[in-house]
Enzyme design. Structure first.
Site, PDB file in Angstrom:
ATOM      1  N   PHE A   1      15.568  18.775  -1.641  1.00 62.63           N
ATOM      2  CA  PHE A   1      14.152  18.928  -1.814  1.00 62.63           C
ATOM      3  C   PHE A   1      13.526  17.690  -0.796  1.00 62.63           C
ATOM      4  CE2 PHE A   1      11.084  16.444  -4.316  1.00 62.63           C
ATOM      5  CZ  PHE A   1      10.145  17.227  -4.177  1.00 62.63           C
TER       6      PHE A   1
ATOM      7  N   ARG B   1       1.793   8.706  12.822  1.00 66.49           N
ATOM      8  CA  ARG B   1       1.906   9.479  14.021  1.00 66.49           C
ATOM      9  C   ARG B   1       0.110   9.915  13.758  1.00 66.49           C
ATOM     10  NH1 ARG B   1       3.178  14.291   9.723  1.00 66.49           N
ATOM     11  NH2 ARG B   1       1.074  14.010   9.406  1.00 66.49           N
TER      12      ARG B   1
ATOM     13  N   ARG C   1     -10.869   6.152   9.150  1.00 66.31           N
ATOM     14  CA  ARG C   1      -9.792   5.526   8.622  1.00 66.31           C
ATOM     15  C   ARG C   1      -8.744   4.657   8.774  1.00 66.31           C
ATOM     16  NH1 ARG C   1      -9.408  11.072   6.077  1.00 66.31           N
ATOM     17  NH2 ARG C   1      -7.309  11.112   7.276  1.00 66.31           N
TER      18      ARG C   1
ATOM     19  N   TYR D   1       0.878  -1.570  -0.057  1.00 61.57           N
ATOM     20  CA  TYR D   1      -0.258   0.074   0.148  1.00 61.57           C
ATOM     21  C   TYR D   1       1.233   1.153   0.377  1.00 61.57           C
ATOM     22  CZ  TYR D   1      -3.007   3.351   1.603  1.00 61.57           C
ATOM     23  OH  TYR D   1      -3.633   4.835   1.854  1.00 61.57           O
TER      24      TYR D   1
END
Length: 423
Positions: free
Chosen positions: A294, A224, A234, A177
């Site tokens: 980044f 978290r 969910r 997932y």
């Protein structure tokens, strides 16, 4: 409710380095890690794309705009395409018999100049309603970028459709997932970095390392966000793990189950930490400074977040966040591989000090921390990042006492840049 002056003062006095870095960030330091793009230099279509980028994710918009050259536009379009795909997936008003084919075919809409979707009720629906502008700018990209974005969009759409009515049972399925929703992003970005020639071909070719970059971030968010996800119906924690601690995942939030809940939490954090060696190897290969910043900033935010969550009952009671000043410090420090190794070392040591002797995962946690230590032993000036002279600390504390209101304003102004859990 906002914090009182005394609460703010106590918080800053406890972490005087946060004051220094918040000031340094606000007074120009942010330009080093996230310079702004000049909108007047863009055509109408790209201007609209960057506007949508800022509307859907201010913090991500900031780091994208720091990328060099044409890579900046490619990553901007990549983000918006995936945001549009994600908006379709999240929209519960779209029936499954409509949604599943849309997810499977979404990549093909990139080549249909008129395609748009006007029936979404989601907050980011503008990326669907003005998809013709996004797809036009996609088609304006070099073919090498188009091929990467289309391929990742196709694979992600198929993966999202697979998990629409499927819960995450095994740890293998958890990895799968997370691969679909984040690992593929890491792989796509890595291929874009290499396609731009700002990075070597190996960065885009080594999909295992790129996948780990995404999995580490996604697992951190899932861990978290336990309570928030529960409140919204969910479930992303793998049943294989939580079923050893409770009959239902929601039971972990009950006060009488807090000890078992924390043990479950610690096991999942230990699982996530296994990606850190791959993260360090990946970052060590990067050559371009804008690409390094980044990639590195979200990773150091993630390790700080895991350290804050480890063995912390608050995960099941509310929100665990890293401090804004702490986040700014991480952003400004994580500009080279030695600094990142020192940061990783600092936070895994923090976790190590909190390992309960009775925790069922304690041996595994110690083992994975040992492997991270071996890769990130501190050396050089960054190893003592938070050692400040007594005279500096005294000045910083005085500054805090005199300037709490000003610093409060700064922390609010920088919040959009330093949300630890955003994409």
């Amino acid at each position: 409710m906002s914090a009182s002056p005394m609460e703010l003062l106590r918080k800053w006095l406890g972490h005087p380095e946060d004051i220094y870095n918040l000031l340094r960030f606000k007074m120009g330091g942010y330009r080093a890690v996230m310079p702004r793009i000049d909108p007047d230099s863009l055509g109408r279509g790209l201007r609209a794309c960057y506007r949508y980028l800022n509307q859907t994710s201010r913090s991500f918009a900031a780091v994208i705009q720091a990328l060099d050259g044409e890579l900046r536009h490619a990553v901007c379009i990549f983000y918006l395409v995936l945001r549009a795909l994600d908006t379709i997936e999240d929209d519960m008003t779209i029936s499954l018999d409509v949604k599943v084919p849309m997810l499977h075919e979404f990549h093909s809409y990139l080549y249909q100049p008129e395609w748009k979707y006007m029936e979404s009720k989601e907050k980011d629906r503008q990326v669907l309603e003005d998809f013709p502008t996004i797809s036009m700018e996609f088609r304006n990209l070099s073919k090498v970028y188009q091929d990467v974005i289309s391929d990742i969009c196709h694979k992600m759409g198929v993966g999202m459709a697979e998990f629409l009515e499927k819960k995450v049972d095994s740890q293998h399925e958890w990895d799968k997932y997370c691969h679909y929703v984040a690992g593929l992003v890491g792989i796509g970005l890595s291929r874009l970095f290499s396609a731009s020639e700002l990075e070597d071909p190996i960065v885009g070719q080594d999909t295992e390392l790129a996948n780990s970059m995404g999995l580490f971030l996604q697992k951190t968010n899932i861990i978290r966000d336990y309570l928030e996800d529960q409140l919204e119906g969910r479930e992303f924690w793998p049943r294989e793990v939580w079923s050893r601690y409770a009959k239902k995942l929601s039971d972990l939030a009950k006060p009488e189950n807090i000890d078992m809940a924390v043990q479950c939490l610690n096991e999942l954090i230990t699982n996530a930490l296994h990606h850190v060696p791959d993260v360090l190897t990946y970052l060590s290969r990067l050559k371009n400074q804008s690409v390094f910043n980044f990639c590195a900033i979200p990773q150091v935010m993630a390790i700080a977040t895991l350290a804050a969550c480890y063995n912390n009952k608050q995960v099941f009671r509310g929100v665990v966040k890293i401090r804004k000043g702490q986040a700014v410090t991480l952003m400004m420090d994580a500009t080279n591989i030695q600094a990142v190794k020192a940061i990783m070392y600092q936070y895994v040591e923090e976790i190590y000090q909190k390992i309960p002797g009775t925790d069922p995962s304690s041996n595994k946690t110690q083992q994975v921390i040992a492997s991270i230590r071996a890769m990130s032993l501190p050396g050089g000036p960054m190893a003592s990042r938070h050692h400040y002279s007594p005279i500096y600390l005294s000045c910083a504390m005085l500054l805090a006492a005199l300037s709490w209101q000003y610093l409060s304003t700064i922390s609010k102004a920088t919040e959009e840049y330093v949300q630890a859990g955003e994409n």
